[in-house]
Scaffold this motif. Sequence first.
Motif, mmCIF file in Angstrom:
data_model
loop_
_atom_site.group_PDB
_atom_site.id
_atom_site.type_symbol
_atom_site.label_atom_id
_atom_site.label_comp_id
_atom_site.label_asym_id
_atom_site.label_seq_id
_atom_site.Cartn_x
_atom_site.Cartn_y
_atom_site.Cartn_z
ATOM 1 N N PHE A 125 0.835 -1.201 0.000
ATOM 2 C CA PHE A 125 0.000 0.000 0.000
ATOM 3 C C PHE A 125 0.870 1.252 0.000
ATOM 4 N N ILE A 126 1.922 1.255 0.800
ATOM 5 C CA ILE A 126 2.854 2.382 0.789
ATOM 6 C C ILE A 126 3.555 2.471 -0.561
ATOM 7 N N GLU A 163 -7.424 5.949 25.737
ATOM 8 C CA GLU A 163 -8.052 7.236 25.438
ATOM 9 C C GLU A 163 -7.664 7.719 24.049
ATOM 10 N N ARG A 164 -8.510 8.537 23.438
ATOM 11 C CA ARG A 164 -8.226 9.184 22.158
ATOM 12 C C ARG A 164 -7.737 8.147 21.139
ATOM 13 N N THR A 165 -8.578 7.174 20.866
ATOM 14 C CA THR A 165 -8.143 6.020 20.081
ATOM 15 C C THR A 165 -7.833 6.343 18.617
ATOM 16 N N GLU A 166 -8.490 7.354 18.044
ATOM 17 C CA GLU A 166 -8.169 7.727 16.668
ATOM 18 C C GLU A 166 -6.762 8.315 16.605
ATOM 19 N N GLU A 167 -6.445 9.196 17.535
ATOM 20 C CA GLU A 167 -5.088 9.766 17.597
ATOM 21 C C GLU A 167 -4.076 8.659 17.870
ATOM 22 N N PHE A 168 -4.428 7.746 18.773
ATOM 23 C CA PHE A 168 -3.543 6.633 19.083
ATOM 24 C C PHE A 168 -3.251 5.794 17.836
ATOM 25 N N ALA A 169 -4.304 5.465 17.086
ATOM 26 C CA ALA A 169 -4.134 4.614 15.901
ATOM 27 C C ALA A 169 -3.234 5.287 14.874
ATOM 28 N N ARG A 170 -3.360 6.598 14.710
ATOM 29 C CA ARG A 170 -2.513 7.305 13.748
ATOM 30 C C ARG A 170 -1.050 7.302 14.200
ATOM 31 N N SER A 171 -0.825 7.506 15.478
ATOM 32 C CA SER A 171 0.550 7.480 15.988
ATOM 33 C C SER A 171 1.129 6.076 15.907
ATOM 34 N N TRP A 172 0.315 5.087 16.251
ATOM 35 C CA TRP A 172 0.762 3.689 16.191
ATOM 36 C C TRP A 172 1.108 3.294 14.748
ATOM 37 N N HIS A 173 0.309 3.795 13.816
ATOM 38 C CA HIS A 173 0.543 3.471 12.412
ATOM 39 C C HIS A 173 1.857 4.078 11.920
ATOM 40 N N ILE A 174 2.232 5.225 12.469
ATOM 41 C CA ILE A 174 3.527 5.814 12.130
ATOM 42 C C ILE A 174 4.645 4.871 12.556
ATOM 43 N N LEU A 175 4.505 4.257 13.734
ATOM 44 C CA LEU A 175 5.503 3.287 14.185
ATOM 45 C C LEU A 175 5.531 2.069 13.268
ATOM 46 N N MET A 176 4.368 1.597 12.856
ATOM 47 C CA MET A 176 4.311 0.451 11.950
ATOM 48 C C MET A 176 5.000 0.766 10.626
ATOM 49 N N LYS A 177 4.599 1.883 10.020
ATOM 50 C CA LYS A 177 5.153 2.236 8.710
ATOM 51 C C LYS A 177 6.644 2.548 8.813
ATOM 52 N N GLY A 178 7.032 3.245 9.872
ATOM 53 C CA GLY A 178 8.437 3.575 10.041
ATOM 54 C C GLY A 178 9.307 2.346 10.211
ATOM 55 N N SER A 179 8.811 1.361 10.953
ATOM 56 C CA SER A 179 9.605 0.142 11.146
ATOM 57 C C SER A 179 9.746 -0.636 9.844
ATOM 58 N N ARG A 192 11.901 -4.203 17.049
ATOM 59 C CA ARG A 192 12.130 -4.061 18.492
ATOM 60 C C ARG A 192 12.161 -2.595 18.905
ATOM 61 N N ARG A 193 12.795 -1.758 18.084
ATOM 62 C CA ARG A 193 12.837 -0.328 18.400
ATOM 63 C C ARG A 193 11.424 0.260 18.402
ATOM 64 N N ALA A 194 10.633 -0.127 17.401
ATOM 65 C CA ALA A 194 9.267 0.382 17.331
ATOM 66 C C ALA A 194 8.443 -0.098 18.522
ATOM 67 N N GLN A 195 8.645 -1.331 18.935
ATOM 68 C CA GLN A 195 7.891 -1.881 20.059
ATOM 69 C C GLN A 195 8.219 -1.141 21.354
ATOM 70 N N GLU A 196 9.479 -0.759 21.529
ATOM 71 C CA GLU A 196 9.865 -0.004 22.718
ATOM 72 C C GLU A 196 9.145 1.338 22.774
ATOM 73 N N MET A 197 9.053 2.012 21.630
ATOM 74 C CA MET A 197 8.313 3.274 21.585
ATOM 75 C C MET A 197 6.819 3.037 21.758
ATOM 76 N N ALA A 198 6.342 1.887 21.294
ATOM 77 C CA ALA A 198 4.918 1.572 21.394
ATOM 78 C C ALA A 198 4.475 1.435 22.843
ATOM 79 N N VAL A 199 5.352 0.933 23.709
ATOM 80 C CA VAL A 199 5.020 0.819 25.138
ATOM 81 C C VAL A 199 4.726 2.202 25.710
ATOM 82 N N TRP A 200 5.562 3.156 25.362
ATOM 83 C CA TRP A 200 5.343 4.539 25.820
ATOM 84 C C TRP A 200 4.017 5.075 25.286
#
Length: 214
Positions: A125-126, A163-179, A192-200
């Motif tokens: 897709f990207i 909380e704020r699940t739409e904002e969360f999904a967009r930020s999480w997707h940045i981690l997915m695409k970036g990884s 692994r790097r993305a997962q560490e940021m995902a915990v935060w």
Amino acid sequence: MSSPDASDIPSPASLPAGQTTTRDDAVDRILDAAYELFSRRGIRAVGIDQLIERSGVAKATFYRHFPSKDDLVLAFLALRDQIWTVDLIISDARSRGNTPEEQLLAIFDVFGDWFKREDFEACSFINVLLEMGREHPLGKASIAYLARIRGHVRELAEEAGLERTEEFARSWHILMKGSIISATEGDALASRRAQEMAVWLIDHHRGHVRVPAS
């Protein structure tokens, strides 16, 4: 430009040329060829003659099912959504975690295994979006499928009570695409790097952030 709606894209079993959900052997062979070639080489680098040769169907048969190359690409994207997003990423992640939070983090465990595969081909897709542009119909379809991925993430976030699940999904997707991009560059630890940021990020959307000790 408004965000694409999920209703604007075909279901995984549908075909742009008006086929029924019961596919015949020729369609299967064409889609198999398209999946292999488009996912690895992109759209513009693959010609109709190559698709016909690889699928082993007659030209008339090809055009009867897919009147244009764009029709076939749309069918490929629908198939990619089912095979990659639903079956590989989301279903596997859900099976690896006992809670929605664990299932969210497991997405990057699935990515880690995927990144190690010899047939790792990044995100179609990207790739199609970058190749065709956001205003092209295929680019718009790719944007819609990316939005569908965020929808799966948002659903897990809602199940986790974040909380704020739409904002969360967009930020999480940045981690997915970036990884994915980092893995394509050769970063063996991208997931692994993305997962560490995902915990935060999960903590942040619980309403609090862990503050490192000074």
